[in-house]
Design an enzyme around this catalytic site. Structure first.
Site, mmCIF file in Angstrom:
data_model
loop_
_atom_site.group_PDB
_atom_site.id
_atom_site.type_symbol
_atom_site.label_atom_id
_atom_site.label_comp_id
_atom_site.label_asym_id
_atom_site.label_seq_id
_atom_site.Cartn_x
_atom_site.Cartn_y
_atom_site.Cartn_z
ATOM 1 N N TRP A 102 0.829 -1.213 0.000
ATOM 2 C CA TRP A 102 0.000 0.000 0.000
ATOM 3 C C TRP A 102 0.855 1.251 0.000
ATOM 4 O O TRP A 102 0.520 2.242 -0.638
ATOM 5 C CB TRP A 102 -1.017 -0.025 1.143
ATOM 6 C CG TRP A 102 -2.095 -1.027 0.879
ATOM 7 C CD1 TRP A 102 -2.378 -2.143 1.607
ATOM 8 C CD2 TRP A 102 -3.022 -1.043 -0.223
ATOM 9 N NE1 TRP A 102 -3.416 -2.843 1.030
ATOM 10 C CE2 TRP A 102 -3.826 -2.184 -0.091
ATOM 11 C CE3 TRP A 102 -3.243 -0.196 -1.316
ATOM 12 C CZ2 TRP A 102 -4.842 -2.510 -0.999
ATOM 13 C CZ3 TRP A 102 -4.248 -0.515 -2.225
ATOM 14 C CH2 TRP A 102 -5.031 -1.660 -2.066
ATOM 15 N N ASP A 172 -2.306 6.641 6.126
ATOM 16 C CA ASP A 172 -3.328 5.783 5.518
ATOM 17 C C ASP A 172 -3.768 4.759 6.563
ATOM 18 O O ASP A 172 -3.137 3.713 6.725
ATOM 19 C CB ASP A 172 -2.737 5.081 4.289
ATOM 20 C CG ASP A 172 -3.721 4.094 3.662
ATOM 21 O OD1 ASP A 172 -4.842 3.943 4.196
ATOM 22 O OD2 ASP A 172 -3.356 3.473 2.639
ATOM 23 N N LYS A 196 -12.722 -1.864 5.765
ATOM 24 C CA LYS A 196 -12.066 -2.736 6.731
ATOM 25 C C LYS A 196 -12.665 -2.559 8.127
ATOM 26 O O LYS A 196 -13.120 -3.514 8.724
ATOM 27 C CB LYS A 196 -10.555 -2.468 6.777
ATOM 28 C CG LYS A 196 -9.750 -3.105 5.643
ATOM 29 C CD LYS A 196 -9.815 -2.362 4.341
ATOM 30 C CE LYS A 196 -9.014 -3.039 3.242
ATOM 31 N NZ LYS A 196 -8.201 -2.129 2.470
HETATM 32 C C1 LIG Z 1 -7.597 -1.590 1.373
HETATM 33 C C2 LIG Z 1 -6.540 -0.566 1.484
HETATM 34 C C3 LIG Z 1 -6.411 0.455 0.540
HETATM 35 C C4 LIG Z 1 -7.269 0.549 -0.703
HETATM 36 O O1 LIG Z 1 -8.571 0.836 -0.404
HETATM 37 P P1 LIG Z 1 -9.636 1.086 -1.591
HETATM 38 O O2 LIG Z 1 -10.802 1.602 -0.822
HETATM 39 O O3 LIG Z 1 -9.878 -0.242 -2.245
HETATM 40 O O4 LIG Z 1 -9.066 2.053 -2.527
HETATM 41 C C5 LIG Z 1 -5.432 1.399 0.728
HETATM 42 N N1 LIG Z 1 -4.605 1.356 1.795
HETATM 43 C C6 LIG Z 1 -4.702 0.378 2.721
HETATM 44 C C7 LIG Z 1 -3.768 0.380 3.889
HETATM 45 C C8 LIG Z 1 -5.673 -0.616 2.593
HETATM 46 O O5 LIG Z 1 -5.770 -1.570 3.521
#
Ligand SMILES: *Cc1c(COP(=O)(O)O)cnc(C)c1O
Length: 360
Positions: A102, A172, A196
């Site tokens: 990521w 993030d 999540k």
């Molecule tokens: C799942 C995830 C993403 C991507 O999320 P989307 O909503 O599919 O764009 C980005 N960063 C992390 C740490 C993630 O777990």
């Protein structure tokens, strides 16, 4: 009807109580004669849903009035571009820490908009650890410092908040938002894709310090401009109303559980149980530096990869679903977010014990 234990990394399991409430309110939200999905986003009813969700999130995460809370669209991935477009300002570059897949995606996207300095990386170790902050090559004139507190795919999580000095810290938190107490005042911007720990996919929650608003580049798409979003209560266009509502139900559920302090204790216990089991059983292994093992995503391998198929089939038969690891990592991964009950972790350990006995 029986609910499985769903260990999917995302979209992930939601609290059963939330789904039941959504079901009960589906056709007629509190006597309005309509579903939340069918309401005008300008109606008093939806405004109250939206404002309550924001208020509850502020209370849960401890977000002060110095910050704007935005409910945006396009998932966390769209923020990879939105952040540099809004925060680079007149600076030449931003600092990024590379600790996994990521991080790499965020870095690749930011490079389309400006200079990116990768100030530390654990790629050499196969992303099994976090580089010591004393060795980070950060820049005092960077527009911001971006990092990924929990690498969802690798199962690698910071146990500290980096010190970025006067440079805004950007995180993030897609996969560990609200999983334990965090001091929001340390951050310039926090973002989290909802699927999540918060709600349905597509929604992304952004917490941004107000002094960082208003610096977007001229060519920034209106829908990606934080200031426009903040001035319009995230309703410049039609927001993702139903996802916003569901996120609000999750926030209420979290408050009923005792908030992030209580969740942090439960999550620590769930993770410790699973890692302790993996460490004491010769058949299973986890490659991550123990200090930085994720509380949310637990990757593990079997002693013999040829048994992976049998392991997954047996798990499915018991209602332990989506344990296959990410294709880039292999093996297994159990995602144990806030909404995964401790009983799910216990059932997984029970199954892993029996499988190792029979096949190990
Ligand atoms: C799942 C995830 C993403 C991507 O999320 P989307 O909503 O599919 O764009 C980005 N960063 C992390 C740490 C993630 O777990």
């Amino acid at each position: 009807m029986s609910r499985a234990f769903n260990f999917c990394a995302g979209p992930a399991t939601l609290p059963e109580a939330v789904l039941k409430q959504a079901r009960d309110e589906m056709l007629d939200w509190r006597g309005t004669g309509m579903s939340v999905m069918e309401m005008s986003h300008r109606s008093d009813d939806f405004i109250s849903i939206a404002e309550t969700a924001e208020k509850d999130l502020r209370e849960l995460a401890g977000v002060s009035d110095d910050y704007a809370v935005l409910f945006m669209q396009g998932g966390a991935s769209s923020q990879f571009a939105t952040i540099p477009l809004n925060l680079l300002g007149d600076k030449a570059s931003a600092d990024y820490v590379n600790t996994g897949i990521w991080s790499k995606k965020a870095i690749a996207e930011a490079k389309r908009y400006g200079g990116v300095n990768v100030v530390a990386s654990s790629e050499d170790s196969g992303f099994t650890t976090i580089p010591d902050q004393s060795a980070w090559n950060t820049h005092a004139d960077a527009a911001y410092l971006h990092y990924t507190p929990n690498e969802t795919i690798g199962g690698l999580e910071y146990d500290f908040v980096p010190d970025s000095g006067s440079v805004p810290l950007v995180a993030d938190m897609s996969s560990n938002m609200l999983s334990r107490p965090v001091d929001v005042s340390r951050f310039g911007l926090i973002y989290a894709g909802a699927q999540k720990n918060i709600g349905p996919s597509g929604l992304v929650v952004v917490i941004i310090r107000k002094d960082l608003l208003g610096k977007a580049r001229k060519e920034t798409p209106t829908m990606m401009n934080y200031q426009v979003m903040a001035e319009n209560g995230s309703m410049y266009n039609t927001p993702s109303t139903y996802s916003w509502y569901l996120a609000g139900l999750v926030f209420q559920w979290l408050k009923e559980q005792g908030g992030v302090t209580a969740m942090g204790e439960i999550n620590a216990r769930k993770a410790r149980k699973l890692y302790d089991f993996i460490d004491t059983n010769d058949f299973y292994a986890n490659p991550i530096d123990p200090r930085f093992r994720s509380w949310m995503n637990v990757p593990f391998t079997l002693a013999d990869d040829a048994l992976n198929g049998a392991f997954l089939n047996g798990a499915d038969a018991r209602g332990l679903l989506n344990l296959q690891g990410h294709r880039s990592v292999g093996g297994m991964r159990a995602s144990i977010y806030n909404a995964m009950p401790e009983a799910g972790v216990d059932a997984l350990i029970q199954y892993m014990t029996e499988f190792a006995k029979e096949r190990g």
